[in-house]
Write an enzyme that holds these catalytic residues in place. Sequence first.
Site, PDB file in Angstrom:
ATOM      1  N   LYS A 197      71.571   6.617 -41.973  1.00  0.00           N
ATOM      2  CA  LYS A 197      72.074   7.127 -43.148  1.00  0.00           C
ATOM      3  C   LYS A 197      72.137   8.398 -42.810  1.00  0.00           C
ATOM      4  O   LYS A 197      72.998   9.189 -43.541  1.00  0.00           O
ATOM      5  CB  LYS A 197      71.180   6.822 -44.178  1.00  0.00           C
ATOM      6  N   HIS A 216      80.866   4.323 -49.085  1.00  0.00           N
ATOM      7  CA  HIS A 216      79.733   3.500 -49.127  1.00  0.00           C
ATOM      8  C   HIS A 216      80.046   2.092 -49.464  1.00  0.00           C
ATOM      9  O   HIS A 216      79.971   1.782 -50.760  1.00  0.00           O
ATOM     10  CB  HIS A 216      78.609   3.889 -49.676  1.00  0.00           C
ATOM     11  N   SER A 234      72.764  -2.239 -53.844  1.00  0.00           N
ATOM     12  CA  SER A 234      71.761  -3.235 -53.551  1.00  0.00           C
ATOM     13  C   SER A 234      71.634  -4.420 -54.323  1.00  0.00           C
ATOM     14  O   SER A 234      71.414  -4.104 -55.711  1.00  0.00           O
ATOM     15  CB  SER A 234      70.370  -2.558 -53.079  1.00  0.00           C
ATOM     16  N   LYS A 238      77.364  -7.010 -52.147  1.00  0.00           N
ATOM     17  CA  LYS A 238      78.375  -6.405 -51.400  1.00  0.00           C
ATOM     18  C   LYS A 238      78.517  -7.261 -49.663  1.00  0.00           C
ATOM     19  O   LYS A 238      79.474  -7.360 -49.452  1.00  0.00           O
ATOM     20  CB  LYS A 238      78.141  -4.924 -51.143  1.00  0.00           C
ATOM     21  N   THR A 239      77.493  -7.289 -49.104  1.00  0.00           N
ATOM     22  CA  THR A 239      77.506  -7.815 -47.587  1.00  0.00           C
ATOM     23  C   THR A 239      77.741  -9.290 -47.885  1.00  0.00           C
ATOM     24  O   THR A 239      78.720  -9.687 -46.842  1.00  0.00           O
ATOM     25  CB  THR A 239      76.217  -7.730 -47.151  1.00  0.00           C
ATOM     26  N   ASP A 253      79.103  -1.719 -44.428  1.00  0.00           N
ATOM     27  CA  ASP A 253      78.250  -0.804 -45.152  1.00  0.00           C
ATOM     28  C   ASP A 253      79.111   0.655 -45.236  1.00  0.00           C
ATOM     29  O   ASP A 253      79.251   1.382 -46.316  1.00  0.00           O
ATOM     30  CB  ASP A 253      76.961  -0.667 -44.649  1.00  0.00           C
ATOM     31  N   ARG A 317      65.004  -6.462 -42.877  1.00  0.00           N
ATOM     32  CA  ARG A 317      66.067  -5.825 -42.298  1.00  0.00           C
ATOM     33  C   ARG A 317      66.491  -6.620 -41.007  1.00  0.00           C
ATOM     34  O   ARG A 317      65.524  -6.752 -40.183  1.00  0.00           O
ATOM     35  CB  ARG A 317      66.537  -4.613 -42.377  1.00  0.00           C
TER      36      ARG A 317
END
Length: 530
Positions: A197, A216, A234, A238-239, A253, A317
């Site tokens: 990030k 983003h 989050s 999205k993913t 991302d 993660r």
Amino acid sequence: MINAEALEALGIKNTQEIFYNLSMDDLIDHELKNGECHMTSSGATTVDTGIFTGRSPKDKFFVFEEPSNKYIAWGDVNQPVSKAVFDEVYAVAIEQLSGKKLYVNDLFSGASASSRRNIRFVSEIAWQSHFVRNMFIVPQAEELSGFTPDFTLLNACKAVNEKWEEHGLNSEVFVLFNVEENIAIVGGTFYGGEMKKGIFSMMNYWLPLEGKMAMHCSANVGKDGDTALFFGLSGTGKTTLSTDPNRALIGDDEHGWDDEGVFNFEGGCYAKVIDIDPKNEPEIYAAIRRGALLENVVFDEEGVVDYGDGSKTENTRVSYPIEHIQNRQQNLMAGHPKNIIFLTADAFGVLPPVSKLTKEQAMYYFLSGYTAKVAGTERGITEPVATFSACFGEAFLPLHPTVYAKLLGEKIDKHGVNVYLVNTGWTGGPYGIGSRMSIKDTRACINAILDGSINDCEFDTTRTFRLQVPKALGDIDPKVLNPRNAWDNKAEFDAARDRLAAMFIDNFHKYEEGSGHEFDYHEAGPKIES
């Protein structure tokens, strides 16, 4: 290659050995032999990042110097630090890295040759070298010849700043950026996401000043070359929604949008794995194999991971090279987007499952960056909590959010992009009363956007939020498409709608006073009717 002299130029002295751009297999060997990681049954390695299982945003600072100080939007997100303090903390980081065996990676941020940056990472931890190798773009051998870094990040995670109070910082952790000298230092935290990030923040600084968009978002492309962008905070999907077996993944991302089109900043993916299910997320689950790096998961003596165990953190993660996704865009680039999708998980049950936005509404909802999270339960009572994050990534925006919104509007106009708001949250009532939007219905909305069939729909305009919603769409219950119709008690819906509208309006005040923008942003937002 890099030699000790190059590190000495950074102030790092007496380097014992340099491990430069090691292969994946070599990095795995190092992190296991160093006792930094464990091997899991899937072939992925796993690491505990210590007390920090997420970023430390309150410890992120930028050096206040000209000319960058004229562009950076100073405040809670972008805190200023003096050059003198930076230099003192830099000395702490250099002392930690001196006299050590060091891992150095020269990598690209940005797949577009005209927009990418050369980034050098230095760390004494093998798994952190593995992490950045997963997350950024690995140059070919010929591209490393004469590689000159545009920016350097020194990760001195074992160092702490004991003089943090004297320096006016917030803790002994430091994540400091010197834009003018193109260098950043990280210390006091082992969390790898600070590096990912941190460079994203810098891309968000550099590119808009060149008239290029930094975003983003996730992105994919269809067989006919139609690019789609997915923005969302989050928990909005999205993913998951961008990883589509029928479309090639560009990235999950971070992306740029220049004159050639959309391009990934990264060479890998960084996905949450809490409760990951191979049936719902087969591509991501299959990517957790040798080369992937898990963080803070619970596993047994046989290396079998319990993905449902969040006892260390809910923010478990995995990072993995994008090559682990079979259906991916090979060059990590595609043309200008045809569709942009803003994802929100509205726990108030107010927003429609899909809405078509005007350009002005797109800029408004982009600046709002809304989703709602569910608070903890106390004595059986639950309340949704509204979250607003400008441009769906406020924590990583060095410039004022309206800079990015203006660029978005210009590109929507120039390339004729369609923009939609998709609610993956609740319908028929708020969290605890209504039900979560079904994956089937959400997929149907997404598919209708991507195949263009939504354009054949007849639309209604909702009250207050004034969103255009289809009257009918495939097999979706028409009652769900207009959220008021899905509630049994219409008066309760109206009250919830107006409460959420008031939150939007209140959040947006910061963009109105003295903004000097070419149109009145709040005109595109909700209006509470008397």
